[in-house]
Design an enzyme around this catalytic site. Sequence first.
Site, PDB file in Angstrom:
ATOM      1  CD  GLU A  40      -3.103  -0.650   0.071  1.00 31.24           C
ATOM      2  OE1 GLU A  40      -2.741  -0.712  -1.124  1.00 31.24           O
ATOM      3  OE2 GLU A  40      -4.263  -0.358   0.399  1.00 31.24           O
ATOM      4  CB  THR A  91      -5.327   6.565  -2.593  1.00 27.72           C
ATOM      5  OG1 THR A  91      -6.333   5.668  -3.051  1.00 27.72           O
ATOM      6  CG2 THR A  91      -5.277   6.518  -1.080  1.00 27.72           C
TER       7      THR A  91
END
Length: 321
Positions: A130, A183
């Site tokens: 991530e 994001t």
Amino acid sequence: MERIRVFAPATVANVASGFDVLGFALERPGDIVTLIRSDQPGVRVTAIRGDGGRLPFDPAKNTAAVAAGALLEAIGRPFGLDIELDKGMPLASGLGSSAASAVAAVTGANLLAGSPLSREQLLPFTLLSEEAACGSAHADNTAPALLGGFVLVRSYDPLDVVRLPVPEGLACAVVHPHTEVRTEDARRILHKEIRLALAIRQWGNLAALVAALYRGDLELLGRSLQDVVAEPVRSVLIPGFDAVKAAALAAGALGCSISGSGPSLFALCADLAAAARAGEAMKSAFEQAGLAADLFLSRVNPDGPAVLDEETSPNQPASGA
Ligand code: HSE
């Protein structure tokens, strides 16, 4: 075992009030990762399908390769890996696309190695991926994709996650408008500090949401699906946000908010039929705002990843033989 194919699901992170600490898994969509054991050390991405040519093959940047590579390193590099990726969901959509690939990859790599680690022990490797994908090691997509159901991140240091119960029948509509929000960008615009009055509302809602899951109290769940921290800032990135949310609630959804960092919106509903009504209303509202949209309907997925098939080498006895 020489080759394995693993599915890992899309996830809804934040779930309104749980920014970076709460997420749940969907039954669909999801990604499929095929891992093939290799005598050549290291991890290679040999094929990516369904991404429109946009994802990196570089194993230092591809989330599946980052996570699987870190796992192999941790267990002493017993073999190399060739990885094929079948993307089953849109990129930069708020559905946890990078997390699903990473979770499928570590699950498969661990199984190929004879399961030296538990499922929970795989989580730290998915955080590395991530970080590679968006610069932040949040666990609210990877933890539910890996463990299934609703998962709360009590702490990041040390990493401590808690699986929560899923009320019977609980279903979700996720509507993905055809626009993208990275994001990284959606995190950059958030305020770094929040006022105490907002914090009080946010943690009241989050605690009540957890209580609602334990009690199976859908009315309380609906009342608790409020985000006064990220949603007011991020909703400006989503054309038609107010109308779409209003349409979901008018169609009977328990609650509605941004899925992860958006631009998808999710609506939690008492059952699949209610989710279908809410989802159609949300899709129409996006279309009225000028955006085509896809609707995904799913129960909350209690299981997380699933092995699709395995292949043993013809030269080796099958396990148990
Ligand atoms: N909690 C993360 C965020 C999830 O909202 O930025 C990203 O999918």
